[in-house]
Motif scaffolding. Structure first.
Motif, mmCIF file in Angstrom:
data_model
loop_
_atom_site.group_PDB
_atom_site.id
_atom_site.type_symbol
_atom_site.label_atom_id
_atom_site.label_comp_id
_atom_site.label_asym_id
_atom_site.label_seq_id
_atom_site.Cartn_x
_atom_site.Cartn_y
_atom_site.Cartn_z
ATOM 1 N N GLU A 33 -22.759 23.457 -13.801
ATOM 2 C CA GLU A 33 -22.656 23.792 -15.253
ATOM 3 C C GLU A 33 -22.113 22.974 -16.008
ATOM 4 N N ALA A 34 -20.924 22.217 -15.535
ATOM 5 C CA ALA A 34 -20.107 21.245 -16.341
ATOM 6 C C ALA A 34 -21.095 20.127 -16.527
ATOM 7 N N TRP A 35 -21.918 19.883 -15.420
ATOM 8 C CA TRP A 35 -22.796 18.641 -15.476
ATOM 9 C C TRP A 35 -23.918 18.949 -16.491
ATOM 10 N N THR A 36 -24.392 20.046 -16.385
ATOM 11 C CA THR A 36 -25.812 20.143 -17.051
ATOM 12 C C THR A 36 -25.504 20.536 -18.728
ATOM 13 N N ALA A 37 -24.094 20.651 -18.963
ATOM 14 C CA ALA A 37 -23.925 21.115 -20.287
ATOM 15 C C ALA A 37 -24.347 20.154 -21.202
ATOM 16 N N GLY A 38 -25.197 20.424 -22.331
ATOM 17 C CA GLY A 38 -25.678 19.408 -23.243
ATOM 18 C C GLY A 38 -26.689 18.460 -22.713
ATOM 19 N N LYS A 39 -26.968 18.785 -21.365
ATOM 20 C CA LYS A 39 -28.552 18.065 -21.085
ATOM 21 C C LYS A 39 -29.535 18.243 -21.690
ATOM 22 N N GLU A 40 -29.947 19.578 -21.783
ATOM 23 C CA GLU A 40 -31.168 19.865 -22.543
ATOM 24 C C GLU A 40 -31.166 19.249 -23.947
ATOM 25 N N ASP A 41 -30.079 19.659 -24.538
ATOM 26 C CA ASP A 41 -30.153 18.964 -25.932
ATOM 27 C C ASP A 41 -30.402 17.416 -25.981
ATOM 28 N N LEU A 42 -29.700 16.997 -25.005
ATOM 29 C CA LEU A 42 -29.799 15.323 -24.881
ATOM 30 C C LEU A 42 -31.442 15.009 -24.611
ATOM 31 N N LEU A 43 -32.042 15.814 -23.706
ATOM 32 C CA LEU A 43 -33.438 15.448 -23.289
ATOM 33 C C LEU A 43 -34.433 15.620 -24.563
ATOM 34 N N SER A 44 -33.872 16.582 -25.341
ATOM 35 C CA SER A 44 -34.873 17.002 -26.540
ATOM 36 C C SER A 44 -34.769 16.031 -27.648
#
Length: 844
Positions: free
Chosen positions: A371-382
């Motif tokens: 969860e620490a690694w995936t934090a913000g990844k969706e926003d970054l990819l968007s």
């Protein structure tokens, strides 16, 4: 010349003698007539009608005379006197010159002669008084000596004086009347002042002492017999009550314990399950051992009681329903079966919870890292930052996205691990499985969305990639090198923080070896770090050389040199030493566990063979030990004391075993003995020595009750061992050829009533002594009571308290029923039914 002829020759009595005879004979007659509730005042007058004379003869002979005539005429009186004289003649007494008419007429001489004849026949006939001169009794010392000989408590003979004959005689008369129930028949002055006292009066009085002391001896014998029988009965009743009480308490404890052991409701936490295990240890150490001793004592009491009942000719003891020894054994067997299953279940549940706690912690750790690694990844990819970016930036974004895809692929394994751990937690019935499933589902949904967004962004970047061709190779190379290295460091951090559970030195040594191998790779990793640092320095050098203003941000990665350096310092300077410390601490713990294993094994390997050796010694002791039963008993008691003294070694082993269990050590390769083996062996050893001692005690009881000598017991043992072909202390029934089939069947019904197929040595002794040994019977007890009751068919409370010790007398009074005969006084007791009940089926 007979004494009857002597009386006939001396019809004319000396007046002094006549006076002594009248008083003596009157007192003697009244001592018997009072048993019938009457007496005489004048000896020549009160016997004239013959009624009291017939009554006197019935009392002293114990026989019934013909029915007397009720009339008051002279011929009625003569008829009654003749019936009395005929009865005297029927006893072989020759009456010389004594006729009924003289008695009826009140002839003093004839009446005294008749009474003397009766006294000779019924009181003196069996007494030898030859060789004793009449003057021997004049000083009173002879009478006092006679009393002192049989009742030394009544007269202090040392204080008597020969010069005080009247005092001596009066002392004898008073003591005899007060304590021996002998009425005063003589006057001291008449004896002392008469040159030659009347021989017949003296003989009559002295004969009363003979009968008094003979009756006292007979009563004492009868009382002793009754006391013996009652003591046996009281002791047996006490043993029965103790057996019933002990059996009830033991069965109740088993009934309450089994439901507790059958409870298989598992707790949700390791602490709660360990508390259950601690409660079970307390049960095995504290609560059960006393019950084992009670069960053993119960069997010993039951065997001893049955032996005593058999030896005293009483019916066998039948416990209450459900309290037989077999019932208790079955209940105990059920308890041990449930107990074994409960311990296995506890250990299984503890291992399961230990595994669950480990998996749950591992699941949380991996989820937190993911969860620490995936934090913000969706926003970054968007983001749509590529729409306003330059060519360089677009290409950088493309390379950055490729690095992200590489990173995303590297994290696929972690997501699969999280899903696998969640599935295993569900399979092991983890109590908080719902929370685990929710979190796992969220991670999986997020991972799928990341995959979709990643693909969508790639498509967008590839669409505009044709427009941008400027590539910064150095940034790209840095990003490509930094991402795997960073992933390697993330993996290293995850591995260095990974929790571990080991149960042996070999397992921890394997982890140490793996950790050493990891540390061996650090120099190569440091080269990779230095290579990445070289790329960064090359970028700075180019920028400085060509005057390029850098934004300080790598367009292809979010990783900076500071990030790499910080992680490297964290891995090499923090997690690696911390892992070293944790492994060394675990080594120390496993070494301590190994010492506990070796310490326990060293003691168990000594105690286990010691118990086996003692069991073999005890199994041979009843055959190998020579000497009397008391010597065998002393030897066995010494065996038992040696065994009890060894208990401290068992307790020390229990302490080591508790330390092992508290340290969660489940195996021990240094010994084949477990604490359960030692406990069971110890309990069997205590039970075996107790039973062997009880067998010798029962043999002593049998020997003493049956009068068996030591030589006879040795012969019995030799005969028993001769036929013992199957195993010691047991005799096979396959010996029918020694006897006829019918006789063999009869014997086996006596020595093996339960048809078990074996005969014990105790049963063999009982068979050899049963038919020849003398035992008390109901008829003997009745005869003894009849003596105490003066030949009556009933006995009074006063007679019981006078003849028996207080405890035995009260025992009889509380258990005897009222006598219902027509001639019984108030409070008369029926000793016949009481004696019969002692040897039959009764609630006594």
């Amino acid at each position: 010349m007979t004494q009857e002829e002597d009386w006939d020759r001396d019809l004319l009595l000396d007046p002094a003698w006549e006076k002594q005879q009248r008083k003596t004979f009157t007192a003697w007659c009244n001592s018997h007539l009072r048993k019938a509730g009457t007496q005489i005042e004048n000896i020549e007058e009160d016997f004239r009608n013959g009624l009291k004379l017939m009554l006197l003869l019935e009392v002293i002979s114990g026989e019934r005379l013909p029915k007397p005539d009720k009339g008051k005429m002279r011929f009625h009186k003569i008829a009654n006197v003749n019936k009395a004289l005929d009865f005297i003649c029927s006893k072989g007494v020759k009456l010389v010159s004594i006729g009924a008419e003289e008695i009826v007429d009140g002839n003093v001489k004839m009446t005294l002669g008749m009474i003397w004849t009766i006294i000779l026949r019924f009181a003196i006939q069996d007494i030898s008084v030859e060789g004793v001169h009449l003057l021997y009794w004049k000083d009173g010392l002879a009478l006092c000596a006679l009393i002192h000989r049989h009742r030394p408590d009544l007269i202090d003979y040392s204080k008597l004086r020969k010069d005080d004959p009247i005092g001596n005689l009066n002392t004898a008369f008073e003591v005899a009347e007060k304590y021996l129930d002998i009425p005063k028949m003589l006057d001291a002055e008449d004896i002392v002042n008469t040159p030659k006292p009347d021989e017949k009066a003296i003989m009559t009085y002295v004969s009363c002492f003979y009968h008094a002391f003979a009756g006292a001896e007979q009563a004492e014998t009868a009382a002793n017999r009754i006391c013996k029988v009652l003591a046996v009965n009281q002791e047996n009743e006490k043993l029965m009550e103790e057996y019933e009480k002990l059996a009830s308490e033991l069965l109740e404890w088993i009934r309450r314990t089994i439901p507790w052991l059958e409870n298989r409701v598992a707790e949700q936490t390791m602490r709660a399950m360990q508390q259950k295990l601690e409660d079970f240890r307390d049960y095995r150490r504290v609560h059960k051992p006393p019950r084992v001793q009670e069960k053993c004592q119960l069997e010993i009491n039951f065997n001893t009681l049955q032996t005593k009942l058999r030896l005293s000719n009483r019916p066998a003891f039948m416990p209450s329903e459900g309290k037989m020894v077999s019932d208790i054994a079955n209940a105990w067997k059920g308890l041990e079966q449930v107990e074994k299953g409960y311990e296995e279940w506890l250990l299984t549940e503890i291992r399961r919870l230990e595994r669950l706690d480990h998996l749950a912690e591992k699941f949380k750790q991996k989820c937190a890292m993911h969860e620490a690694w995936t934090a913000g990844k969706e926003d970054l990819l968007s983001q749509k930052d590529y729409e306003s970016a330059s060519l360089m930036e677009i290409r950088a974004l493309m390379r950055k996205h490729e690095a992200f895809e590489s990173d995303l692929a590297a994290h696929q394994d972690r997501v699969e691990q999280i899903a696998a751990i969640a599935q295993e937690l569900n399979e092991l019935d983890y109590h908080d499985a719902a929370t685990v499933n929710t979190r796992c589902q969220g991670i999986c949904d997020q991972w799928d969305n990341l995959g979709t967004l990643t693909q969508k962004r790639r498509d967008s970047l590839e669409r505009v990639e044709k427009l941008w061709e400027t590539i910064d190779q150095l940034y790209l190379e840095f990003a490509k090198r930094a991402a795997p290295f960073n992933n390697w460091m993330d993996g290293a951090m995850e591995d260095l923080q990974d929790m571990f559970i080991v149960h042996s030195i070999e397992e921890i040594q394997s982890l140490i070896t793996a950790h050493d191998q990891f540390k061996a790779t650090l120099p190569e990793a440091d080269k990779e770090r230095m290579a990445t640092l070289g790329i960064h320095n090359e970028i700075l050098k180019i920028a400085q050389t060509y005057g390029i203003k850098l934004s300080g941000i790598n367009p292809y990665t979010n990783l900076s040199l500071q990030d790499i350096s910080t992680k490297w310092d964290t891995v090499s300077q923090h997690f690696v030493p911390l892992r070293d410390q944790m492994l060394q601490e675990e080594v120390a713990r496993q070494q301590a566990n190994e010492r506990l294993r070796r310490q326990f094994a060293a003691q168990a390997n000594i105690i286990g063979p010691w118990i086996q050796t003692k069991m073999e010694e005890i199994s041979h002791v009843s055959v190998d030990i020579a000497g009397s039963l008391e010597e065998q008993m002393n030897s066995l008691k010494q065996y038992e004391q040696n065994i009890i003294n060894y208990k401290s070694n068992i307790d020390k082993l229990e302490g080591d075993h508790q330390l092992i269990q508290e340290s969660l050590i489940f195996d021990n390769k240094h010994t084949n003995y477990t604490m359960e083996h030692i406990r069971v062996g110890w309990e069997q050893l205590l039970t075996t020595i107790a039973r062997t001692i009880n067998e010798v005690e029962n043999q002593i009881l049998t020997r003493d009750a049956k009068g068996i000598s030591q030589e006879q017991l040795n012969e019995f043992r030799a005969s028993f061992n001769h036929f013992d072909r199957v195993r010691r202390h047991r005799r096979s029934r396959r010996r029918e050829w020694c006897f006829g089939e019918v006789e063999f069947a009869r014997i086996m019904t006596l020595v093996d009533p339960n048809n078990t197929g074996v005969v014990t040595f105790q049963a063999f002794i009982d068979f050899m002594t049963r038919e020849t040994a003398e035992t008390d019977t109901a008829e003997q007890v009745m005869a003894s009571f009849k003596i105490l009751a003066s030949d009556k068919n009933y006995i009074t409370v006063e007679e019981l308290r006078r003849e028996l010790p207080p405890e035995q007398a009260e025992y009889c009074i509380t258990r005897m029923t009222r006598y219902a005969g027509p001639d019984s006084p108030p409070g008369a007791l029926d000793y016949i039914s009481f004696s019969s009940a002692l040897y039959g089926e009764s609630d006594l």
